[in-house]
Write a protein that holds these residues in place. Structure first.
Motif, PDB file in Angstrom:
ATOM      1  N   ILE A   1       0.842  -1.187   0.000  1.00  0.00           N
ATOM      2  CA  ILE A   1       0.000   0.000   0.000  1.00  0.00           C
ATOM      3  C   ILE A   1       0.884   1.246   0.000  1.00  0.00           C
ATOM      4  O   ILE A   1       1.720   1.399   0.893  1.00  0.00           O
TER       5      ILE A   1
ATOM      6  N   VAL B   1      -2.185  -0.992  -4.081  1.00  0.00           N
ATOM      7  CA  VAL B   1      -3.197   0.050  -3.937  1.00  0.00           C
ATOM      8  C   VAL B   1      -2.470   1.365  -3.678  1.00  0.00           C
ATOM      9  O   VAL B   1      -1.515   1.404  -2.897  1.00  0.00           O
TER      10      VAL B   1
ATOM     11  N   TYR C   1      -2.947   5.152  -2.199  1.00  0.00           N
ATOM     12  CA  TYR C   1      -3.850   5.869  -1.297  1.00  0.00           C
ATOM     13  C   TYR C   1      -3.335   7.286  -1.100  1.00  0.00           C
ATOM     14  O   TYR C   1      -2.638   7.580  -0.129  1.00  0.00           O
TER      15      TYR C   1
ATOM     16  N   ARG D   1      -2.585   4.169 -12.155  1.00  0.00           N
ATOM     17  CA  ARG D   1      -3.710   3.297 -12.512  1.00  0.00           C
ATOM     18  C   ARG D   1      -3.794   3.106 -14.024  1.00  0.00           C
ATOM     19  O   ARG D   1      -4.069   2.002 -14.501  1.00  0.00           O
TER      20      ARG D   1
ATOM     21  N   THR E   1      -3.645  -0.120 -11.218  1.00  0.00           N
ATOM     22  CA  THR E   1      -3.561  -0.115  -9.755  1.00  0.00           C
ATOM     23  C   THR E   1      -4.740   0.662  -9.186  1.00  0.00           C
ATOM     24  O   THR E   1      -4.923   1.837  -9.523  1.00  0.00           O
TER      25      THR E   1
ATOM     26  N   ILE F   1      -9.616  -2.146   1.488  1.00  0.00           N
ATOM     27  CA  ILE F   1      -8.425  -2.402   0.668  1.00  0.00           C
ATOM     28  C   ILE F   1      -8.428  -3.834   0.147  1.00  0.00           C
ATOM     29  O   ILE F   1      -8.122  -4.078  -1.030  1.00  0.00           O
TER      30      ILE F   1
ATOM     31  N   LEU G   1     -10.528  -4.275  -2.814  1.00  0.00           N
ATOM     32  CA  LEU G   1      -9.992  -3.707  -4.052  1.00  0.00           C
ATOM     33  C   LEU G   1      -9.039  -4.675  -4.754  1.00  0.00           C
ATOM     34  O   LEU G   1      -8.697  -4.453  -5.908  1.00  0.00           O
TER      35      LEU G   1
END
Length: 365
Positions: free
Chosen positions: A5, A104, A106, A121, A126, A362, A365
């Motif tokens: 993350i 991920v 954030y 992404r 992602t 999370i 996802l």
């Protein structure tokens, strides 16, 4: 193997004056129980920090204290500190995340971090997790802008904001998760800050800027209506001189202090007073209220849906623009024995509980 993350906030570690950078730091610390977490920032602030150079907003704001520099920086843009942070972090954070991929992303620093996440992404599919900390401030202006990035999951603080999002973006995934408070850091037990004020002392915190929504001047006005009550203001900003003069005129030199302390000393400040107030016009959440209650303090706050929920039975809400009503609420709060109601109220918002809710999102996802 743990998911990776990437938590983004350039200001984390550089300053502790904003809720978003503190939340990014706390989130990284507590998500580390579930994931492999990297907190990408411009300064080292924890064992999870990855320092990638850029110009954080706090550095720009320091430059803006010079009137000439402020005039130059605001000549063409209203918020140069956020723009400069966004551009410089985009140029350095994007290459890093291309080379050091995450599962991920954030971002926590508004559109700057979202722009980085959107590129990642696009390249690697992602997913983006984003918490909208501005909520319905300015009638949802910031929220609407950030929705254009279409995060894979948007986290908001209350049902009102979720309903608004679903109204303007029906396909957007939205989850309601509150902010958290570090109960091991903020508690009634521990050292106290030596402020030197006599009698009952009320604390308020916030940037000392007449143009923002904190409205510290209302707290000064309300305390001036009371006898044997002093005001401790914890904060810094471009209008320190203005607030100092206001306090001198309304309270006199013996009934106020304006202090600036490191974040590590903030818990000691909370423990050194009798009550907490912040008469801000709007708060997307209000982390400082939780910190105060976790420290055992009753709270006096602006009367709105969010703060009624946050404060519960651990304080009073009122129309803070009515100075007599505000002063009466302060007096009533200071004369009440609140027992353990503030700490009980804050316990519902522990970072451990909040991190568990984020971990579920999370993993989805």
């Amino acid at each position: 193997m743990k998911k990776k993350i990437a938590v983004i906030h350039p200001e984390a570690g550089f300053s502790s004056s904003g809720g978003s950078q503190l939340s990014a730091y706390e989130m990284a610390e507590h998500l580390a129980a579930f994931f492999d977490v990297r907190l990408i920032s411009s300064s080292k602030c924890s064992e999870h920090s990855v320092v990638i150079p850029c110009i954080p907003r706090g550095k720009v704001k320091k430059l803006q204290r010079n009137k000439t520099m402020d005039w130059l920086l605001t000549r063409f843009v209203s918020n140069p500190s956020l723009l400069i942070e966004s551009i410089t972090s985009f140029l350095t954070y994007t290459p890093y995340l291309i080379c050091k991929r995450a599962d991920v992303v954030y971002p926590n620093n508004d559109y700057g971090g979202l722009a980085v996440a959107a590129v990642i992404r696009k390249l690697f599919k992602t997913p983006i997790l984003y918490t909208e900390r501005a909520g319905m401030v300015s009638n949802g202006k910031v929220l609407r802008r950030n929705l254009k990035f279409k995060p894979d999951c948007l986290v908001v603080f209350n049902q009102e904001t979720k309903d608004y999002v679903k109204e303007i973006a029906p396909t957007q995934r939205v989850e309601i998760i509150p902010n958290g408070v570090n109960l091991s850091l903020f508690s009634p037990q521990g050292a106290r800050y030596e402020h030197g004020l006599e009698g009952k002392v009320v604390l308020t915190v916030g940037a000392l800027n007449r143009q923002n929504h904190k409205r510290i001047q209302l707290a000064i006005e309300a305390v001036s209506k009371l006898n044997d009550v002093s005001l401790l203001i914890c904060g810094d900003g471009p209008d320190v001189a203005y607030f100092t003069d206001l306090c001198e005129g309304k309270l006199g030199s013996d009934r106020y202090r304006i202090v600036k302390v490191d974040f590590a000393d903030i818990p000691n400040v909370y423990r050194s007073v009798d009550a907490f107030t912040l008469p801000s016009e709007d708060e997307p959440f209000g982390r400082v209220y939780l910190e105060a209650m976790a420290s055992g303090l009753p709270v006096i706050a602006t009367d709105d849906a969010m703060r009624r929920t946050l404060v519960g039975n651990a304080g009073n809400v009122c129309d803070v623009t009515n100075i007599d009503e505000y002063a009466a609420a302060l007096a009533a709060t200071l004369s009440t024995d609140w027992e353990d109601k503030p700490t009980t109220q804050a316990a519902d918002y522990s970072w451990q509980s909040v991190a568990e809710q984020y971990a579920k999102v999370i993993n989805s996802l």
